[in-house]
Design a protein around this motif. Structure first.
Motif, PDB file in Angstrom:
ATOM      1  N   ASP A  50       0.852  -1.185   0.000  1.00  0.00           N
ATOM      2  CA  ASP A  50       0.000   0.000   0.000  1.00  0.00           C
ATOM      3  C   ASP A  50       0.891   1.240   0.000  1.00  0.00           C
ATOM      4  N   PRO A  51       0.839   2.046  -1.063  1.00  0.00           N
ATOM      5  CA  PRO A  51       1.723   3.220  -1.131  1.00  0.00           C
ATOM      6  C   PRO A  51       1.427   4.252  -0.047  1.00  0.00           C
ATOM      7  N   TRP A  52       0.238   4.213   0.561  1.00  0.00           N
ATOM      8  CA  TRP A  52      -0.101   5.201   1.583  1.00  0.00           C
ATOM      9  C   TRP A  52       0.597   4.909   2.911  1.00  0.00           C
ATOM     10  N   ASN A  53       1.161   3.718   3.056  1.00  0.00           N
ATOM     11  CA  ASN A  53       1.814   3.398   4.324  1.00  0.00           C
ATOM     12  C   ASN A  53       3.045   4.244   4.573  1.00  0.00           C
ATOM     13  N   SER A  54       3.664   4.740   3.538  1.00  0.00           N
ATOM     14  CA  SER A  54       4.895   5.533   3.700  1.00  0.00           C
ATOM     15  C   SER A  54       4.817   6.865   2.970  1.00  0.00           C
ATOM     16  N   VAL A  55       3.597   7.381   2.810  1.00  0.00           N
ATOM     17  CA  VAL A  55       3.427   8.651   2.102  1.00  0.00           C
ATOM     18  C   VAL A  55       4.131   9.791   2.829  1.00  0.00           C
ATOM     19  N   SER A  56       3.993   9.848   4.146  1.00  0.00           N
ATOM     20  CA  SER A  56       4.581  10.955   4.899  1.00  0.00           C
ATOM     21  C   SER A  56       6.098  10.980   4.779  1.00  0.00           C
ATOM     22  N   GLU A  57       6.711   9.813   4.585  1.00  0.00           N
ATOM     23  CA  GLU A  57       8.158   9.778   4.434  1.00  0.00           C
ATOM     24  C   GLU A  57       8.594  10.238   3.048  1.00  0.00           C
ATOM     25  N   ARG A  58       7.821   9.875   2.044  1.00  0.00           N
ATOM     26  CA  ARG A  58       8.198  10.231   0.673  1.00  0.00           C
ATOM     27  C   ARG A  58       7.742  11.623   0.282  1.00  0.00           C
ATOM     28  N   TRP A  59       6.678  12.101   0.908  1.00  0.00           N
ATOM     29  CA  TRP A  59       6.108  13.385   0.495  1.00  0.00           C
ATOM     30  C   TRP A  59       5.938  14.313   1.703  1.00  0.00           C
ATOM     31  N   PRO A  60       7.012  14.840   2.243  1.00  0.00           N
ATOM     32  CA  PRO A  60       6.894  15.816   3.340  1.00  0.00           C
ATOM     33  C   PRO A  60       6.366  17.157   2.816  1.00  0.00           C
ATOM     34  N   LYS A  61       5.972  17.990   3.745  1.00  0.00           N
ATOM     35  CA  LYS A  61       5.422  19.302   3.406  1.00  0.00           C
ATOM     36  C   LYS A  61       6.444  20.143   2.646  1.00  0.00           C
ATOM     37  N   ASP A  62       5.916  20.946   1.698  1.00  0.00           N
ATOM     38  CA  ASP A  62       6.694  21.864   0.848  1.00  0.00           C
ATOM     39  C   ASP A  62       7.511  21.139  -0.213  1.00  0.00           C
ATOM     40  N   GLU A  76       8.164  19.782  -3.783  1.00  0.00           N
ATOM     41  CA  GLU A  76       7.666  20.095  -5.120  1.00  0.00           C
ATOM     42  C   GLU A  76       7.819  18.863  -6.008  1.00  0.00           C
ATOM     43  N   THR A  77       6.766  18.582  -6.804  1.00  0.00           N
ATOM     44  CA  THR A  77       6.792  17.418  -7.681  1.00  0.00           C
ATOM     45  C   THR A  77       5.873  17.671  -8.870  1.00  0.00           C
ATOM     46  N   GLU A  78       5.774  16.676  -9.740  1.00  0.00           N
ATOM     47  CA  GLU A  78       4.879  16.743 -10.891  1.00  0.00           C
ATOM     48  C   GLU A  78       3.855  15.616 -10.795  1.00  0.00           C
ATOM     49  N   GLY A  79       2.695  15.864 -11.350  1.00  0.00           N
ATOM     50  CA  GLY A  79       1.633  14.872 -11.348  1.00  0.00           C
ATOM     51  C   GLY A  79       0.736  15.031 -12.558  1.00  0.00           C
ATOM     52  N   LEU A 122       1.162  20.709   0.357  1.00  0.00           N
ATOM     53  CA  LEU A 122       0.776  21.648   1.409  1.00  0.00           C
ATOM     54  C   LEU A 122       0.527  20.927   2.728  1.00  0.00           C
ATOM     55  N   ASP A 123      -0.055  19.718   2.648  1.00  0.00           N
ATOM     56  CA  ASP A 123      -0.348  18.963   3.870  1.00  0.00           C
ATOM     57  C   ASP A 123      -0.616  17.506   3.491  1.00  0.00           C
ATOM     58  N   ALA A 124      -0.240  16.576   4.397  1.00  0.00           N
ATOM     59  CA  ALA A 124      -0.481  15.138   4.184  1.00  0.00           C
ATOM     60  C   ALA A 124      -1.161  14.570   5.417  1.00  0.00           C
ATOM     61  N   LYS A 144      -1.009  27.234  -7.410  1.00  0.00           N
ATOM     62  CA  LYS A 144      -0.691  28.646  -7.588  1.00  0.00           C
ATOM     63  C   LYS A 144       0.577  29.028  -6.842  1.00  0.00           C
ATOM     64  N   GLN A 145       0.934  28.264  -5.800  1.00  0.00           N
ATOM     65  CA  GLN A 145       2.126  28.585  -5.029  1.00  0.00           C
ATOM     66  C   GLN A 145       3.390  28.486  -5.875  1.00  0.00           C
ATOM     67  N   LEU A 146       3.376  27.618  -6.888  1.00  0.00           N
ATOM     68  CA  LEU A 146       4.533  27.505  -7.780  1.00  0.00           C
ATOM     69  C   LEU A 146       4.448  28.461  -8.954  1.00  0.00           C
ATOM     70  N   ASN A 147       3.332  29.129  -9.068  1.00  0.00           N
ATOM     71  CA  ASN A 147       3.133  30.090 -10.165  1.00  0.00           C
ATOM     72  C   ASN A 147       2.719  31.439  -9.583  1.00  0.00           C
ATOM     73  N   ASP A 148       3.475  31.923  -8.565  1.00  0.00           N
ATOM     74  CA  ASP A 148       3.141  33.150  -7.843  1.00  0.00           C
ATOM     75  C   ASP A 148       3.555  34.362  -8.675  1.00  0.00           C
ATOM     76  N   PRO A 149       2.593  35.087  -9.199  1.00  0.00           N
ATOM     77  CA  PRO A 149       2.953  36.277  -9.982  1.00  0.00           C
ATOM     78  C   PRO A 149       3.519  37.407  -9.117  1.00  0.00           C
ATOM     79  N   TRP A 150       3.354  37.328  -7.779  1.00  0.00           N
ATOM     80  CA  TRP A 150       3.870  38.371  -6.891  1.00  0.00           C
ATOM     81  C   TRP A 150       5.356  38.184  -6.596  1.00  0.00           C
ATOM     82  N   ARG A 151       5.881  37.048  -7.037  1.00  0.00           N
ATOM     83  CA  ARG A 151       7.313  36.834  -6.839  1.00  0.00           C
ATOM     84  C   ARG A 151       8.076  37.825  -7.723  1.00  0.00           C
ATOM     85  N   ASN A 152       8.952  38.604  -7.100  1.00  0.00           N
ATOM     86  CA  ASN A 152       9.704  39.657  -7.808  1.00  0.00           C
ATOM     87  C   ASN A 152       8.769  40.651  -8.487  1.00  0.00           C
ATOM     88  N   ILE A 153       7.664  40.975  -7.786  1.00  0.00           N
ATOM     89  CA  ILE A 153       6.695  41.886  -8.383  1.00  0.00           C
ATOM     90  C   ILE A 153       7.266  43.280  -8.594  1.00  0.00           C
TER      91      ILE A 153
END
Length: 535
Positions: free
Chosen positions: A301-313, A315-318, A368-370, A382-391
């Motif tokens: 079951d991949p959910w048994n170790s989700v917190s270890e593989r996917w900590p907060k913050d 970045e990945t693709e899906g 953001l949360d697991a 949107k956090q990875l596409n923040d237009p306010w970065r270097n506004i």
């Protein structure tokens, strides 16, 4: 004496010619009859021929439409070519040559001057083979057959030299399919479920025998196998709703939802026909002979170790798997999906996630949360596409920009500088003239030029103004129409001066009734009373 002599003479006289002739005819007839009888005695007589009798004969002549056969009758019999063989017979017998002996059946006898004997070979062959079939069925319930060829709806088999038919529904046990071509040239037992000698047709069944054999094996299977057991089987067929796995005596179904941990997995992407797979028994229905299996539950079951593989913050693709009114589901690994809430899709307001994403789209997200307990992962887009970065590198104070009005409020208008970047034009900055409502000046969707008054990246706020771009001369009518505290004070002072002047006594032009001292005293009293009124 005379009388005696006469009588003797009469006795010794020669017979008459007519009498002699009459006596000769019977003698010849008797001679002919004796000759035919002697011939019949020598030949043994004609054979007892009747309709339906099977006899042997010799082919004495071959014609285009058949053969003449001597069967020992007073005339030769005729064997038509169409009576030599029949499709119901399983044989490859060559046509006879002159002089060969053949076994035939008498099908018709014509008497008279043109006596004729009709013969058939295939009919006697059919009767003999059918009789052997009947005899075998009298001893056993089953007979051995051999597959010959696949036909529409079933299989043609060889049974005692006759062609029988097995419907495709009777080739395998109920609920299972089999390709008839696999049984061609194979020998197997069957049962006769229908036969008609007159129509030369009989129907066979293999299913009933298989069901009887498998019935005992299934009973042993149910006694030994329990829910939760892990077994191995072979993928026998693949459908849109799942996969059938052959466990030997019975087939089980792996539903499409039990193929893998990932959502909406396609059967052809997981297994192929003929694969050996490990399955878990999750349900047994003995009454319906159905077994539900799972391949997914044999995997980790991949959910048994989700917190270890996917900590907060992280970045990945899906891949976007589904879009709903409240957000988008994204699969970040097989069997693990997260939700991008509609509020985390865009910095601007949207009505539906389809305005930003589409199904099967590959996107970048941030964790953001697991929540392991509820198997939930919150993702951000949107956090990875923040237009306010270097506004500040894009927009600066006193910069004139073209903006689009996106919504109106009582206190001003919200405008969009670029995708995800909004600013506010306060109602006091809409025009140099007095504005009661922003809708009197602007409309949603309109584009106007404005000047940036302030950029605050910390609070994500940009203040703009339209008023400062308007000419200065437009300010006078606005000052006249919009009273300010200073103008109200000057107006009140002017009104007080006018009232004071009205209250001042007029110096009479005619006779004066007061002195100059009284006049000056009255002026002094007014001056002293003025601060009190002003306070």
């Amino acid at each position: 004496m005379v009388d005696e002599i006469r009588s003797d003479e009469l006795t010794t006289q020669e017979p008459l010619a007519s009498e002699v002739q009459v006596s000769k005819v019977p003698d010849e007839t008797t001679t002919v009859e004796e000759t035919m009888e002697s011939i019949m005695e020598q030949m043994g007589g004609f054979e007892d021929i009747h309709r339906g009798k099977v006899v042997e004969g010799v082919v004495v002549d071959a014609r285009e439409d058949g053969w003449l056969v001597d069967v020992g009758y007073k005339c030769e019999g005729f064997l038509p070519r169409k009576e030599w063989t029949h499709p119901v017979l399983v044989e490859t017998v060559p046509e006879p040559a002159v002089g060969e002996r053949v076994r035939v059946q008498v099908t018709n006898i014509s008497q008279g001057e043109e006596a004729q004997l009709a013969l058939s070979r295939w009919r006697c062959e059919f009767d003999e083979r059918w009789n052997r079939l009947e005899e075998e069925l009298g001893r056993n319930e089953t007979v051995e057959v051999k597959g010959r060829r696949k036909v529409k709806g079933g299989l043609i088999v060889d049974c005692f030299g006759l062609e029988g038919f097995i419907p495709i529904s009777h080739l395998a046990e109920e609920g299972r399919g089999v390709n008839p071509s696999r049984l061609v040239d194979q020998t197997f037992p069957v049962k006769v479920i229908e036969r008609d000698r007159r129509k030369r047709r009989f129907v066979l069944s293999r299913r009933s025998i298989l069901e009887e054999e498998l019935g005992a094996e299934r009973e042993r299977f149910y006694e030994t196998v329990r829910e939760g057991d892990i077994m191995e089987g072979e993928v026998s067929s693949i459908t849109s709703f799942g996969v059938f796995v052959n466990l030997g005596v019975i087939e089980g179904l792996v539903h499409v939802t039990e193929l893998a941990w990932q959502r909406n997995a396609k059967t052809k992407d997981v297994v192929t026909k003929g694969d050996t797979v490990k399955v878990k028994v999750i349900k047994i229905d003995r009454e319906k002979n159905r077994i539900s299996l799972s391949i997914r539950q044999t995997l980790d079951d991949p959910w048994n170790s989700v917190s270890e593989r996917w900590p907060k913050d992280t970045e990945t693709e899906g891949v976007v798997t589904n879009l709903t009114d409240f957000g988008a589901f994204v699969e970040i690994e097989p069997g693990v999906e997260g939700l991008i809430h509609i509020g985390d899709l865009s910095w601007s307001r949207i009505k539906h996630p389809k305005e930003v994403l589409k199904r099967n789209q590959k996107v970048g997200v941030v964790i953001l949360d697991a929540d392991m307990e509820h198997r939930r992962i919150s993702l951000g887009y949107k956090q990875l596409n923040d237009p306010w970065r270097n506004i500040e590198s894009h927009f600066a104070k006193d910069q004139d920009v073209k903006v689009k009005v996106i919504r109106l409020a009582d206190f001003g208008a919200f405008v969009e500088l670029e995708a995800g970047v909004e600013g506010l034009i306060h109602i006091s900055q809409l025009s140099r003239q007095r504005v009661e409502r922003p809708s009197d000046v602007l409309q949603v969707g309109s584009e106007v030029m404005a000047r940036i008054l302030e950029v605050d990246p910390t609070t994500r706020r940009i203040r703009l103004s339209i008023k400062v771009l308007q000419p200065e001369e437009e300010r006078r009518p606005r000052e006249e129409s919009v009273p300010s505290p200073e103008r109200r004070s000057r107006r009140e002072d002017g009104e007080r001066r006018q009232n004071r002047e009205h209250r001042q006594p007029q110096i009479p032009t005619e006779e004066m009734s007061v002195t100059l001292g009284d006049f000056l005293k009255a002026q002094e009293d007014d001056a002293l009373s003025e601060p009190e009124n002003h306070g």
